[in-house]
Design a protein around this motif. Structure first.
Motif, PDB file in Angstrom:
ATOM      1  N   ALA A 113       0.740  -1.509  -0.239  1.00 20.71           N
ATOM      2  CA  ALA A 113      -0.167   0.165  -0.265  1.00 20.71           C
ATOM      3  C   ALA A 113       0.595   1.276  -0.147  1.00 20.71           C
ATOM      4  O   ALA A 113       0.095   2.196   0.254  1.00 20.71           O
ATOM      5  CB  ALA A 113      -1.159   0.145   1.266  1.00 20.71           C
ATOM      6  N   VAL A 114       1.953   1.283   0.606  1.00 21.32           N
ATOM      7  CA  VAL A 114       3.195   2.619   0.930  1.00 21.32           C
ATOM      8  C   VAL A 114       4.335   2.502  -0.148  1.00 21.32           C
ATOM      9  O   VAL A 114       4.900   1.593   0.426  1.00 21.32           O
ATOM     10  CB  VAL A 114       3.320   2.424   1.889  1.00 21.32           C
ATOM     11  CG1 VAL A 114       4.215   3.632   2.623  1.00 21.32           C
ATOM     12  CG2 VAL A 114       2.526   2.515   2.703  1.00 21.32           C
ATOM     13  N   PRO A 115       4.181   3.035  -0.940  1.00 18.53           N
ATOM     14  CA  PRO A 115       5.521   3.390  -1.743  1.00 18.53           C
ATOM     15  C   PRO A 115       7.212   3.428  -0.863  1.00 18.53           C
ATOM     16  O   PRO A 115       7.081   3.757  -0.038  1.00 18.53           O
ATOM     17  CB  PRO A 115       5.455   4.538  -2.619  1.00 18.53           C
ATOM     18  CG  PRO A 115       4.176   5.040  -2.514  1.00 18.53           C
ATOM     19  CD  PRO A 115       3.565   4.540  -1.050  1.00 18.53           C
ATOM     20  N   CYS A 116       7.745   1.919  -0.903  1.00 17.81           N
ATOM     21  CA  CYS A 116       8.095   1.944  -0.040  1.00 17.81           C
ATOM     22  C   CYS A 116       9.622   0.723  -1.035  1.00 17.81           C
ATOM     23  O   CYS A 116       8.583  -0.006  -1.395  1.00 17.81           O
ATOM     24  CB  CYS A 116       8.256   1.901   1.475  1.00 17.81           C
ATOM     25  SG  CYS A 116       7.626  -0.105   1.738  1.00 17.81           S
ATOM     26  N   ILE A 117      10.780   0.861  -0.557  1.00 20.40           N
ATOM     27  CA  ILE A 117      11.205  -0.285  -0.822  1.00 20.40           C
ATOM     28  C   ILE A 117      11.696  -1.093  -0.074  1.00 20.40           C
ATOM     29  O   ILE A 117      11.776  -2.915  -1.196  1.00 20.40           O
ATOM     30  CB  ILE A 117      13.335  -0.148  -0.749  1.00 20.40           C
ATOM     31  CG1 ILE A 117      13.225   1.443  -1.833  1.00 20.40           C
ATOM     32  CG2 ILE A 117      14.324  -0.599  -1.231  1.00 20.40           C
ATOM     33  CD1 ILE A 117      14.780   2.437  -1.757  1.00 20.40           C
ATOM     34  N   ARG A 118      11.098  -1.081   1.224  1.00 22.89           N
ATOM     35  CA  ARG A 118      10.331  -2.350   1.888  1.00 22.89           C
ATOM     36  C   ARG A 118      10.670  -1.914   3.630  1.00 22.89           C
ATOM     37  O   ARG A 118      10.413  -0.761   3.481  1.00 22.89           O
ATOM     38  CB  ARG A 118      12.257  -3.186   2.167  1.00 22.89           C
ATOM     39  CG  ARG A 118      13.849  -2.319   3.205  1.00 22.89           C
ATOM     40  CD  ARG A 118      14.536  -2.965   3.426  1.00 22.89           C
ATOM     41  NE  ARG A 118      14.705  -3.465   2.142  1.00 22.89           N
ATOM     42  CZ  ARG A 118      15.541  -4.887   2.268  1.00 22.89           C
ATOM     43  NH1 ARG A 118      15.411  -5.556   2.879  1.00 22.89           N
ATOM     44  NH2 ARG A 118      16.102  -4.618   0.891  1.00 22.89           N
ATOM     45  N   VAL A 119       9.523  -2.934   4.699  1.00 22.97           N
ATOM     46  CA  VAL A 119       8.929  -2.547   5.450  1.00 22.97           C
ATOM     47  C   VAL A 119      10.486  -2.755   6.696  1.00 22.97           C
ATOM     48  O   VAL A 119      11.066  -3.950   6.648  1.00 22.97           O
ATOM     49  CB  VAL A 119       7.650  -2.553   5.917  1.00 22.97           C
ATOM     50  CG1 VAL A 119       7.583  -3.067   6.822  1.00 22.97           C
ATOM     51  CG2 VAL A 119       6.693  -2.487   4.387  1.00 22.97           C
ATOM     52  N   GLY A 120      10.482  -1.537   7.472  1.00 22.18           N
ATOM     53  CA  GLY A 120      11.895  -1.849   7.796  1.00 22.18           C
ATOM     54  C   GLY A 120      10.754  -2.457   9.650  1.00 22.18           C
ATOM     55  O   GLY A 120       9.664  -2.029   9.537  1.00 22.18           O
ATOM     56  N   VAL A 121      11.772  -2.847  10.789  1.00 24.55           N
ATOM     57  CA  VAL A 121      11.223  -3.625  11.769  1.00 24.55           C
ATOM     58  C   VAL A 121      11.662  -3.179  12.971  1.00 24.55           C
ATOM     59  O   VAL A 121      12.993  -3.280  12.992  1.00 24.55           O
ATOM     60  CB  VAL A 121      11.404  -5.102  11.914  1.00 24.55           C
ATOM     61  CG1 VAL A 121      10.942  -5.252  12.847  1.00 24.55           C
ATOM     62  CG2 VAL A 121       9.866  -5.485  10.870  1.00 24.55           C
ATOM     63  N   ALA A 122      11.178  -2.463  13.736  1.00 23.84           N
ATOM     64  CA  ALA A 122      12.083  -2.629  15.059  1.00 23.84           C
ATOM     65  C   ALA A 122      10.870  -2.531  16.386  1.00 23.84           C
ATOM     66  O   ALA A 122       9.840  -3.172  15.979  1.00 23.84           O
ATOM     67  CB  ALA A 122      12.227  -1.081  15.356  1.00 23.84           C
ATOM     68  N   VAL A 123      11.949  -3.546  17.164  1.00 20.69           N
ATOM     69  CA  VAL A 123      11.512  -3.244  18.599  1.00 20.69           C
ATOM     70  C   VAL A 123      12.258  -2.520  19.625  1.00 20.69           C
ATOM     71  O   VAL A 123      13.447  -2.262  19.700  1.00 20.69           O
ATOM     72  CB  VAL A 123      11.422  -4.688  19.041  1.00 20.69           C
ATOM     73  CG1 VAL A 123      10.448  -5.515  20.069  1.00 20.69           C
ATOM     74  CG2 VAL A 123      10.561  -5.544  17.941  1.00 20.69           C
ATOM     75  N   VAL A 124      11.928  -1.402  20.168  1.00 23.22           N
ATOM     76  CA  VAL A 124      12.391   0.087  21.001  1.00 23.22           C
ATOM     77  C   VAL A 124      11.783  -0.742  22.266  1.00 23.22           C
ATOM     78  O   VAL A 124      12.675  -0.858  23.518  1.00 23.22           O
ATOM     79  CB  VAL A 124      11.916   0.934  20.564  1.00 23.22           C
ATOM     80  CG1 VAL A 124      13.122   1.659  21.111  1.00 23.22           C
ATOM     81  CG2 VAL A 124      12.656   0.957  19.078  1.00 23.22           C
ATOM     82  N   GLY A 125      10.689  -0.287  22.536  1.00 24.23           N
ATOM     83  CA  GLY A 125       9.990  -0.511  23.760  1.00 24.23           C
ATOM     84  C   GLY A 125      10.010   0.692  24.772  1.00 24.23           C
ATOM     85  O   GLY A 125       9.917   0.647  26.004  1.00 24.23           O
ATOM     86  N   LEU A 126      10.901   1.883  24.092  1.00 28.57           N
ATOM     87  CA  LEU A 126      11.462   2.470  25.916  1.00 28.57           C
ATOM     88  C   LEU A 126      10.393   3.560  26.162  1.00 28.57           C
ATOM     89  O   LEU A 126       9.834   4.470  27.094  1.00 28.57           O
ATOM     90  CB  LEU A 126      12.359   3.253  25.361  1.00 28.57           C
ATOM     91  CG  LEU A 126      13.540   2.396  25.504  1.00 28.57           C
ATOM     92  CD1 LEU A 126      14.702   3.381  24.720  1.00 28.57           C
ATOM     93  CD2 LEU A 126      14.198   2.229  26.510  1.00 28.57           C
ATOM     94  N   GLU A 127       8.766   3.693  24.545  1.00 25.28           N
ATOM     95  CA  GLU A 127       8.705   4.686  24.951  1.00 25.28           C
ATOM     96  C   GLU A 127       6.668   4.847  25.583  1.00 25.28           C
ATOM     97  O   GLU A 127       6.430   5.299  26.678  1.00 25.28           O
ATOM     98  CB  GLU A 127       7.810   5.119  23.220  1.00 25.28           C
ATOM     99  CG  GLU A 127       8.748   5.564  22.287  1.00 25.28           C
ATOM    100  CD  GLU A 127       9.252   4.589  21.659  1.00 25.28           C
ATOM    101  OE1 GLU A 127       7.843   2.885  21.493  1.00 25.28           O
ATOM    102  OE2 GLU A 127       9.728   3.717  20.771  1.00 25.28           O
TER     103      GLU A 127
END
Length: 129
Positions: free
Chosen positions: A74-88
């Motif tokens: 759906a969103v023009p992009c090269i790829r979908v990145g993933v992050a798990v941060v959990g501080l917010e």
């Protein structure tokens, strides 16, 4: 450990939901790094992602994979990145971030300020992809 995510799960505050089942929900980030930045969370209140039991952990990632594919379509992009941060927010969550350059995933970047119409448009594009 009730958090803002629990309020979203319970329908106490609105969110632009992308997908939902009995255990997980995905919705657009209220302070996105880029258009289409999506959060995937378990409905179970767990602070740390590694505190989920093994089956819940696997199922969360399987749910996130389905959502990421919809975001990518759906969103023009090269790829979908993933992050798990959990501080917010003290509730386990996965960031799915459409990427066109490395800087798109820099959490120090200024967050986008989208209108309700822009959120709805992105939500509909992802849901219908």
């Amino acid at each position: 450990m009730s958090s803002i995510f629990t309020k979203i799960i319970n329908g106490e505050i609105p969110a632009y939901k992308i997908a939902e089942d009995e255990n997980f929900v995905a919705f657009l980030d209220a302070m996105p790094l880029v258009k289409g930045h999506t959060l995937v969370i378990p409905k179970k209140e767990v602070d740390l992602i590694f505190d989920l039991d093994t089956e819940e952990y696997k199922n969360l990632w399987a749910f996130a994979q389905k959502v990421a594919k919809k975001v990518k379509n759906a969103v023009p992009c090269i790829r979908v990145g993933v992050a798990v941060v959990g501080l917010e927010v003290p509730h386990a969550h996965i960031h799915l971030i459409p990427l066109n350059k490395m800087e798109d995933m820099n959490f120090r970047n200024e967050r986008l300020k989208l209108s309700p119409e822009e959120y709805s448009e992105i939500q509909n594009l992802i849901i219908n992809s």
